[in-house]
Design a protein around this motif. Structure first.
Motif, PDB file in Angstrom:
ATOM      1  N   ALA A   1      -0.545   1.034  -6.695  1.00 44.05           N
ATOM      2  CA  ALA A   1      -1.617   1.983  -6.401  1.00 44.05           C
ATOM      3  C   ALA A   1      -1.315   3.375  -6.950  1.00 44.05           C
ATOM      4  CB  ALA A   1      -1.846   2.047  -4.889  1.00 44.05           C
TER       5      ALA A   1
ATOM      6  N   GLU B   1      -3.398  -3.653  -3.479  1.00 42.97           N
ATOM      7  CA  GLU B   1      -2.478  -4.171  -2.470  1.00 42.97           C
ATOM      8  C   GLU B   1      -2.502  -5.689  -2.535  1.00 42.97           C
ATOM      9  OE1 GLU B   1      -1.553  -3.953   2.344  1.00 42.97           O
ATOM     10  OE2 GLU B   1      -3.287  -2.912   1.504  1.00 42.97           O
TER      11      GLU B   1
ATOM     12  N   ALA C   1       0.826  -1.209   0.000  1.00 43.08           N
ATOM     13  CA  ALA C   1       0.000   0.000   0.000  1.00 43.08           C
ATOM     14  C   ALA C   1       0.859   1.257   0.000  1.00 43.08           C
ATOM     15  CB  ALA C   1      -0.920  -0.009   1.218  1.00 43.08           C
TER      16      ALA C   1
ATOM     17  N   THR D   1       4.454   2.218  -5.987  1.00 47.55           N
ATOM     18  CA  THR D   1       3.455   1.190  -5.744  1.00 47.55           C
ATOM     19  C   THR D   1       2.553   1.053  -6.976  1.00 47.55           C
ATOM     20  OG1 THR D   1       1.827   2.720  -4.820  1.00 47.55           O
ATOM     21  CG2 THR D   1       3.441   1.777  -3.294  1.00 47.55           C
TER      22      THR D   1
END
Length: 328
Positions: A244, A252, A231, A242
């Protein structure tokens, strides 16, 4: 006479029950009485195997017995799992499990010889390790958006390897393909080591697996890393974005690892193993090894692992359903 015989029998049974408990406790307190086997349900070379061997080296002097790592690959990890689930519940045969074997397999394999939650004795939560998305050095993509664009321009051409159907690497990559819309080809292997070897050789283009396997090869220039599954960014690899932040908020898919044994292990044995494993996780060597590769040790009481397994099965159920992953 009959009444006296019944009373004598009851007294004898009570004495037997009373004497049985000390015998069981004595056996538990003498644990281990022979070598301890850590079963790794995959081939050598993957993160599960690496962590098992690191722990075995620390546990052997602590337990005063040989601690042997045995690789029992096959069936997406189910062969090794069932071997441990059927073992004598005396603590001498335990499983180095992870998210795939303990949380995903119960969702994708319709038949089990053991209950996926109550069929284990949770012993110790070991570590969290991020997955790293990597490509062969020859792939012309240097970021997640570039990889997704390449996959969409060449649907079904780019191949990714995994440690087997429904393994942690399979779920992480399938999840990535699902959220990004990338049309990539799944090539399952019998363990992480073999598919990483083919990724380096160029037989595969994409790999998404544990940082301890990927990062040393990336540092040697044999692979190119694009992103991490956590995350937030890793302190060990701050340069890696990441998934994300690369355009897929909320993504995640870290790997987690834990040690379990057959159902019914004496609590005294569990407490001994949990204490020694947690002590090993606190050692500078294991902490340095995990931190170097983006992971972190997670020493916890044994029952925390049991609760985590149940929660993870619930968390991944909708992902497995969306990806239509089911194995026979």
């Amino acid at each position: 006479m009959r009444r006296r015989l019944l009373l004598a029998g009851a007294a004898s049974a009570a004495l037997g029950a009373t004497s049985a408990a000390p015998v069981t406790t004595a056996r538990a307190q003498s644990f281990p009485s022979r070598p301890v086997r850590i079963i790794v349900p995959y081939t050598p070379g993957g993160t599960t195997d690496i962590l098992a061997r690191e722990l075995a080296a620390k546990l052997q002097p602590a337990l005063g017995q040989n601690v042997i790592v045995e690789n029992k690959p096959g069936g997406g990890g189910t062969i090794g799992c069932e071997m441990v689930a059927r073992a004598d519940p005396d603590g001498h045969t335990i499983l180095m499990g992870h998210i795939g074997t303990l949380a995903i397999n119960p969702l994708v394999y319709p038949q089990h010889s053991y209950d996926p939650v109550t069929g284990w004795t949770p012993i110790a939560y070991v570590a969290n390790v991020p997955n790293v998305l990597a490509v062969n050095a020859a792939v012309p993509a240097h970021s997640v958006p570039e990889l997704v664009a390449l996959a969409k321009a060449r649907p079904g051409v780019l191949a990714y390897g995994t440690g087997g159907p429904a393994s942690a690497s399979h779920l992480a990559t399938a999840y990535f393909a699902y959220v990004s819309g990338a049309d990539i080809l799944h090539v399952p292997y019998k363990g992480t080591g073999p598919f990483i070897a083919d990724l380096v050789a160029g037989q595969l283009q994409i790999g998404f697996t544990g940082a301890p396997v990927v990062m040393p090869l990336a540092k040697q220039g044999k692979l190119r890393t694009l992103a991490i599954s956590s995350a937030r960014r890793s302190n060990a690899f701050p340069e890696l974005p990441t998934i994300a932040e690369s355009g897929y908020p909320g993504f995640e898919a870290d790997q987690w690892y834990g040690i379990t044994g057959p159902a019914g292990i004496d609590p005294v044995v569990v407490a001994r193993l949990n204490a020694e494993i947690n002590r090993a996780l606190g050692s500078p060597e294991i902490r340095a090894r995990l931190e170097k590769e983006g992971g972190e040790p997670v020493p916890m009481p044994a029952d925390a692992l049991g609760k985590h397994i149940a929660a993870e099965i619930a968390r991944w159920r909708p992902v497995v359903k969306a990806a239509n992953i089911r194995l026979e």
